[in-house]
Motif scaffolding. Structure first.
Motif, short mmCIF file in Angstrom:
data_model
loop_
_atom_site.label_atom_id
_atom_site.label_comp_id
_atom_site.label_asym_id
_atom_site.label_seq_id
_atom_site.Cartn_x
_atom_site.Cartn_y
_atom_site.Cartn_z
N LEU A 1 0.64 -1.19 -0.08
CA LEU A 1 -0.13 -0.13 -0.16
C LEU A 1 0.91 1.23 0.10
CD1 LEU A 1 -2.53 -1.15 2.54
CD2 LEU A 1 -2.75 -1.18 0.02
N PHE A 2 1.88 1.44 -1.10
CA PHE A 2 2.79 2.28 -1.12
C PHE A 2 3.18 2.92 -2.53
CE2 PHE A 2 4.24 -0.46 2.50
CZ PHE A 2 4.04 0.57 3.60
N GLU B 1 10.44 5.06 -0.47
CA GLU B 1 11.24 4.34 0.59
C GLU B 1 10.53 3.04 1.37
OE1 GLU B 1 14.79 3.28 2.96
OE2 GLU B 1 14.48 4.14 0.95
N SER B 2 9.16 3.54 1.60
CA SER B 2 8.23 2.61 2.18
C SER B 2 8.25 1.30 1.39
CB SER B 2 6.75 3.25 2.51
OG SER B 2 7.13 4.19 3.31
N HIS B 3 7.88 1.54 0.18
CA HIS B 3 7.79 0.46 -0.77
C HIS B 3 9.06 -0.54 -1.04
CE1 HIS B 3 7.15 -1.75 -4.74
NE2 HIS B 3 5.93 -1.38 -4.56
N ILE C 1 11.23 -0.72 1.42
CA ILE C 1 11.34 -1.60 2.65
C ILE C 1 10.34 -2.90 2.46
CG2 ILE C 1 11.08 -1.55 5.09
CD1 ILE C 1 11.99 1.54 4.99
N ALA C 2 9.04 -2.45 2.18
CA ALA C 2 8.11 -3.57 2.33
C ALA C 2 8.50 -4.69 1.13
CB ALA C 2 6.79 -2.88 2.06
N PHE C 3 8.99 -4.41 0.08
CA PHE C 3 9.36 -5.25 -0.88
C PHE C 3 10.48 -6.26 -0.48
CE2 PHE C 3 11.48 -6.87 -4.70
CZ PHE C 3 10.69 -7.10 -5.66
N THR C 4 11.47 -5.63 0.21
CA THR C 4 12.39 -6.61 0.73
C THR C 4 11.94 -7.46 1.79
OG1 THR C 4 14.14 -4.69 0.23
CG2 THR C 4 14.74 -6.40 1.91
N LEU C 5 11.10 -6.90 2.54
CA LEU C 5 10.57 -7.72 3.79
C LEU C 5 9.63 -8.82 3.27
CD1 LEU C 5 9.85 -8.09 6.85
CD2 LEU C 5 7.80 -6.41 6.51
N VAL C 6 8.95 -8.77 2.35
CA VAL C 6 8.14 -9.64 1.85
C VAL C 6 9.09 -10.85 1.07
CG1 VAL C 6 6.17 -10.49 0.28
CG2 VAL C 6 5.93 -8.35 1.84
N SER C 7 10.03 -10.33 0.31
CA SER C 7 11.11 -10.97 -0.44
C SER C 7 11.72 -12.08 0.47
CB SER C 7 11.97 -10.35 -1.25
OG SER C 7 11.37 -9.56 -2.02
N ASN C 8 12.21 -11.46 1.63
CA ASN C 8 12.57 -12.41 2.62
C ASN C 8 11.82 -13.31 3.40
OD1 ASN C 8 15.14 -11.09 2.07
ND2 ASN C 8 14.93 -9.65 3.76
N LEU C 9 10.59 -13.01 3.53
CA LEU C 9 9.40 -13.57 4.16
C LEU C 9 9.17 -14.91 3.29
CD1 LEU C 9 7.52 -13.78 6.69
CD2 LEU C 9 6.00 -12.60 5.21
N ASP D 1 10.47 2.75 10.03
CA ASP D 1 11.39 2.04 10.87
C ASP D 1 10.69 0.81 11.79
OD1 ASP D 1 13.44 3.97 10.50
OD2 ASP D 1 13.01 5.14 12.33
N SER D 2 9.54 0.97 12.30
CA SER D 2 8.94 -0.01 12.59
C SER D 2 8.76 -1.64 11.66
CB SER D 2 7.46 0.42 13.18
OG SER D 2 7.49 1.24 13.99
#
Length: 692
Positions: A556-557, A562-564, A566-574, A647-648
């Protein structure tokens, strides 16, 4: 092949070198015990230089392939009774030679002598666990050295078991080891650290570890007469205070498994600290990251799993060409057994976790047990560890504990240091049980999927002698299995009775005579069968968005924000892959969806789609982020990640992949302050009066 440790069992094999190793492991291993390596190796962690000499003794007749990483240069090659021909470059950075033995004068054995040297890669301590395991290369620095067998750091005969001797030289202040018996050890400022190890059994590879370790010692008396087992920890100074606790735990595990299985096969066991967040198990040792060793539960879980691998996997070898059974048997006799020791509730929860994990897979994403060789992703772990563990659990429940344990001891006695396939295990269990187990092994080893069972009818009528006849109809959808199905009957007074039905066909009726009128029937209430869960049992968990290959992702970015990123990297690792992104207008079609946004974005999106807001029961004023699951009206499971700010969101990265079995998480920065699974119970079917 080194085997990953229980808590961190994940194989992120992404490089060509590891793919090449997996290819070799898919071939039948040669069990020739007359292949022997005599290796002398010197390593300077400061310069990352390795210099080695190896004398390879071969059988008197045969054709072999010799392999070595291309990062090393061979400066000397001498052959006696061997024809050596260099081959074209192999995939994954491996150089190879075709070796054919010829006649040797004076009845000697063919030998090859090689000298090799090269620069090791630099140790990167910033990598996370998956990244570390995804780089099967030899690394070194003053903080630590790790030369995995999969990196081809020494010249080896591919696909062959061999005994070995390794003499290791390191600078003063460094200490190291390989799997095997420590024969001699010395250290001085002038000569540095010198150690000699031997491994007299057929082994499938050599891993080498070194670092600025403090070594602590202990010992335990084996059940074997006059056999003493030497115990050691190789820890960094920062965790040296943990050494005594680890040594005590190793003693307990060795004693426990010697009584259950038989004599511990080696003369030592070491717990070795790794500077990176990884974990492996080898014969006589386990190699665990410092961050892992600090975790308070590791001694009670993963450590015992790795000790047990000295019986299964490192004592009796799995035949990778015909399926790896050792992870499932080890999971059953270690991880699951520890839950049983905690109590029936903990054991039931683990069985339910296994079934939930399997239910989270997309159709066709699993594989037969015979096809599992090693863990390469979450789906393979669900099959090769969890389903295989339930295979042994159901087998024990069917045969009885005494027969099962006798078969386990027979397996150890007859197959020590031998390559062993599922078929060999079947033969031993049939021998001990004195019955054919062909149907059982065939249905669980060769099929994908799992049984789908339901109670389609439950009728009762009184008998002439004042008792009650209960008739239950069980139905299987999909493939038909032969199953011993546990049922729970509750009577009108609330009392319970366990019943069992031997289901052999697609639909069968079973009858029992009861002393009191039955009120309801519950199918497999304690989750003792490996099966697909009913919708009421399969509450949504985070695993759905992790391992299901059809899962989609909605960020939802703004795409360039920058938010996108961070979120893309987070889900990729997940998910361990590039996310399948969709837009906000996504329609639900029963496939899992992962939604990531800041708090106000998530709240708005849920409201726009008429989906339930975050449950009040999980809200916490300290929270900086929430992760939870919901099920849409058409059955799609949605995983929602809602964070206060960038950051969260960034803080979720390291821990989130470890909580796949939860339905919700509450974060305060990087710390989980709340977690849980939505409540679920096996569906109960009301018993109706039989009017006929």
């Amino acid at each position: 092949m080194n085997k990953p440790a229980g808590f961190v069992m994940f194989h992120g094999k992404s490089t060509a070198a590891w793919l090449y190793l997996i290819m070799l492991l898919s071939l039948p291993l040669q069990a020739a015990t007359d292949i022997h390596y005599a290796i002398t190796v010197a390593i300077d962690p400061s310069s990352r230089m390795l210099r080695g000499e190896s004398q390879i003794t071969l059988p008197s007749a045969g054709e072999f392939e010799l392999v070595l990483s291309r990062r090393f240069t061979v400066s000397h090659l001498q052959a006696n009774g061997v024809r050596v021909m260099r081959q074209a470059a192999q995939p994954g950075g491996v150089q190879s030679w075709r070796v054919i033995t010829t006649a040797v004068e004076k009845n000697g054995l063919p030998q090859i002598i090689l000298h090799w040297q090269g620069e090791l890669a630099e140790l990167d301590q910033s990598l996370d666990h998956a990244q570390t395991l995804g780089r099967p290369i030899p690394v070194s620095s003053n903080a630590g050295t790790f030369l995995p067998n999969s990196s081809a750091w020494y010249p080896a005969i591919s696909g062959a078991l061999a005994s070995y001797k390794v003499e290791l030289s390191l600078p003063f202040g460094q200490r190291g080891l390989v799997a095997g018996k420590l024969v001699q050890e010395s250290e001085s400022e002038t000569d540095g650290y010198q150690a000699r190890f031997t491994f007299d059994y057929p082994s499938d590879g050599i891993d080498l570890m070194a670092g600025p370790y403090r070594i602590r010692h202990d010992k335990i008396q084996s059940t074997a007469v006059s056999k003493e087992i030497q115990l050691r920890t190789y820890f960094y100074s920062e965790i040296d205070d943990l050494a005594s606790g680890y040594l005590d735990s190793v003693k307990q595990y060795i004693s426990f498994y010697e009584k259950w299985i038989g004599e511990y096969p080696f003369t030592e066991f070491s717990v070795v600290a790794s500077p990176t967040p990884t974990g492996f198990g080898m014969p006589t040792l386990t190699y665990l990251g410092v961050s892992v060793l600090k975790l308070p539960f590791i001694r009670a879980t993963s450590l015992g799993h790795e000790v047990l691998h000295n019986w299964w996997g490192n004592g009796v070898y799995a035949d990778y060409s015909r399926g790896n059974w050792s992870e499932g048997l080890t999971t059953f006799m270690a991880d699951y057994t520890y839950k049983v020791q905690q109590g029936s509730v903990a054991a039931r929860e683990m069985r339910l976790d296994w079934l939930r994990d399997f239910t989270a897979l997309a159709p066709g994403q699993d594989q037969p047990l015979l096809a599992f060789t090693s863990r390469t992703h979450g789906a393979s772990k669900i099959v090769g560890y969890n389903k295989a563990a339930m295979f042994f659990l159901m087998l024990r429940d069917w045969l009885g504990e005494s027969v099962f344990d006798e078969a386990i001891r027979t397996l150890w006695h007859e197959r020590r240091f031998r390559i062993t396939a599922w078929q060999d295990i079947q033969q031993i269990f049939e021998q001990v049980a004195d019955r054919s187990l062909d149907a059982y092994f065939k249905q669980w080893l060769t099929r994908t999927g799992a049984p789908q069972i339901s109670v389609t009818q439950a009728l009762s009528n009184p008998t002439s002698d004042g008792r009650y006849r209960l008739a239950v109809v069980l139905t299987q959808s999909g493939d038909v299995y032969q199953l011993r199905v546990p049922l729970l009957m509750r009577n009108c007074s609330g009392n319970e009775e366990k019943l069992y039905a031997d289901l052999q066909s697609r639909q069968q009726t079973f009858e029992w005579i009861l002393s009191s009128p039955p009120d309801e029937i519950v199918l497999d209430p304690d989750f003792q069968l490996f099966r697909l869960l009913a919708a009421e049992e399969a509450v949504p968990i985070l695993r759905e968005g992790m391992v299901n290959q059809s899962a989609r992702t909605l960020l939802l970015f703004q795409p360039d924000s920058e938010s996108h990123r961070i979120a893309f990297t987070l889900v990729s690792n997940l998910q361990g892959r590039k996310p399948l992104q969709v837009n906000k207008n996504i329609d639900f079609h029963q496939t899992p969806l992962v939604v990531v946004g800041l708090t106000h974005q998530v709240d708005d999106w849920l409201a726009q789609r008429n989906l339930p807001a975050m449950p009040q029961t999980i809200q916490d004023e300290k929270a900086t982020a929430y992760v939870w699951t919901i099920r849409s009206s058409d059955g799609a499971i949605i995983t929602i990640l809602s964070a206060r700010d960038n950051d969260s969101l960034l803080a979720l990265g390291r821990s989130l992949p470890h909580y796949g079995r939860q339905s919700y998480l509450v974060y305060d920065s990087a710390t989980v302050i709340g977690k849980g699974v939505w409540p679920a119970q096996p569906p109960a079917v009301k018993v109706k009066a039989n009017r006929s």
